[in-house]
Design a protein around this motif. Structure first.
Motif, mmCIF file in Angstrom:
data_model
loop_
_atom_site.group_PDB
_atom_site.id
_atom_site.type_symbol
_atom_site.label_atom_id
_atom_site.label_comp_id
_atom_site.label_asym_id
_atom_site.label_seq_id
_atom_site.Cartn_x
_atom_site.Cartn_y
_atom_site.Cartn_z
ATOM 1 N N LEU A 217 0.827 -1.200 0.000
ATOM 2 C CA LEU A 217 0.000 0.000 0.000
ATOM 3 C C LEU A 217 0.863 1.251 0.000
ATOM 4 O O LEU A 217 0.596 2.207 -0.732
ATOM 5 N N GLU B 148 3.806 1.529 -1.200
ATOM 6 C CA GLU B 148 4.434 1.615 -2.519
ATOM 7 C C GLU B 148 3.472 2.213 -3.550
ATOM 8 O O GLU B 148 3.861 3.027 -4.372
ATOM 9 N N SER B 149 2.206 1.809 -3.499
ATOM 10 C CA SER B 149 1.248 2.265 -4.506
ATOM 11 C C SER B 149 0.590 3.591 -4.158
ATOM 12 O O SER B 149 0.226 4.352 -5.046
ATOM 13 N N SER B 150 0.416 3.868 -2.873
ATOM 14 C CA SER B 150 -0.277 5.079 -2.419
ATOM 15 C C SER B 150 0.459 5.679 -1.232
ATOM 16 O O SER B 150 0.024 5.534 -0.084
ATOM 17 N N THR C 151 -0.713 6.545 2.617
ATOM 18 C CA THR C 151 -1.876 5.757 3.018
ATOM 19 C C THR C 151 -1.402 4.641 3.933
ATOM 20 O O THR C 151 -0.419 3.973 3.641
ATOM 21 N N ASP D 299 -7.869 0.603 5.089
ATOM 22 C CA ASP D 299 -6.751 1.541 5.100
ATOM 23 C C ASP D 299 -7.265 2.952 5.378
ATOM 24 O O ASP D 299 -8.467 3.180 5.447
ATOM 25 N N ARG E 199 -7.550 5.492 3.668
ATOM 26 C CA ARG E 199 -8.367 6.163 2.644
ATOM 27 C C ARG E 199 -9.843 5.899 2.860
ATOM 28 O O ARG E 199 -10.687 6.597 2.326
ATOM 29 N N ARG F 246 -4.157 -2.949 -14.297
ATOM 30 C CA ARG F 246 -3.918 -2.339 -12.992
ATOM 31 C C ARG F 246 -4.089 -3.381 -11.881
ATOM 32 O O ARG F 246 -3.352 -3.385 -10.893
#
Length: 149
Positions: free
Chosen positions: A42, A44-46, A49, A68, A70, A133
């Motif tokens: 998480l 790494e991608s956002s 967050t 999470d 978000r 994705r």
């Protein structure tokens, strides 16, 4: 990789681990381990967050929920375990949002230096624009499992 049928599309990922099939399998069901690798994926991608909750009832018919920062209303991906065959196969539903439904199948094969995991995520063909994705997200998660183990 993407495969299409009339109503379903699949995203698939293969990852080689330097860990035993048992260790890789358990990394999907142990709340502490899931929390570690999922938090890293998480981040790494956002960036920014945070994973706030991991709940796992690791039995056939049991459920999981990952929440999470978000998710203001405290919702997140949920699912139900359909098959648990340690250390070879794990099958579960994946519901990223209310009303959505897909199935993830994980097969783990022993290898000389560890094991090879193949993950196939079947989803409704209306999500075709998101299949790449989705595959990237699962690849990120499997990389983080490898780093955690």
């Amino acid at each position: 990789m993407t495969k299409r049928t009339d109503d379903l599309i699949t995203a698939s990922v293969t990852h080689r681990f330097a860990a035993s099939p048992e260790a890789v399998f358990d990394a999907w069901l142990d709340p502490k381990l899931v929390g570690q690798w999922m938090a890293a994926a998480l981040a790494e991608s956002s960036p920014g967050t945070e994973l706030t909750s991991v709940t796992i009832d690791a039995r056939v018919g049991g459920t999981f929920t990952f929440i999470d920062s978000r998710d203001e209303d405290q919702n997140g991906p949920t699912g139900t375990y359909l098959q648990i065959d340690r250390p070879r196969r794990l099958v579960f539903t994946w519901l990223p949002e209310e009303g959505e439904h897909s199935v993830v199948t994980i097969d783990i094969e022993p290898a000389d230096d560890g094991c090879v995991l193949t993950l196939v995520h079947e989803m409704d063909s209306r999500w075709v624009d998101f299949v790449d994705r989705t595959a990237e997200a699962w690849a990120r998660m499997t990389r983080q499992i490898g780093a955690t183990l």
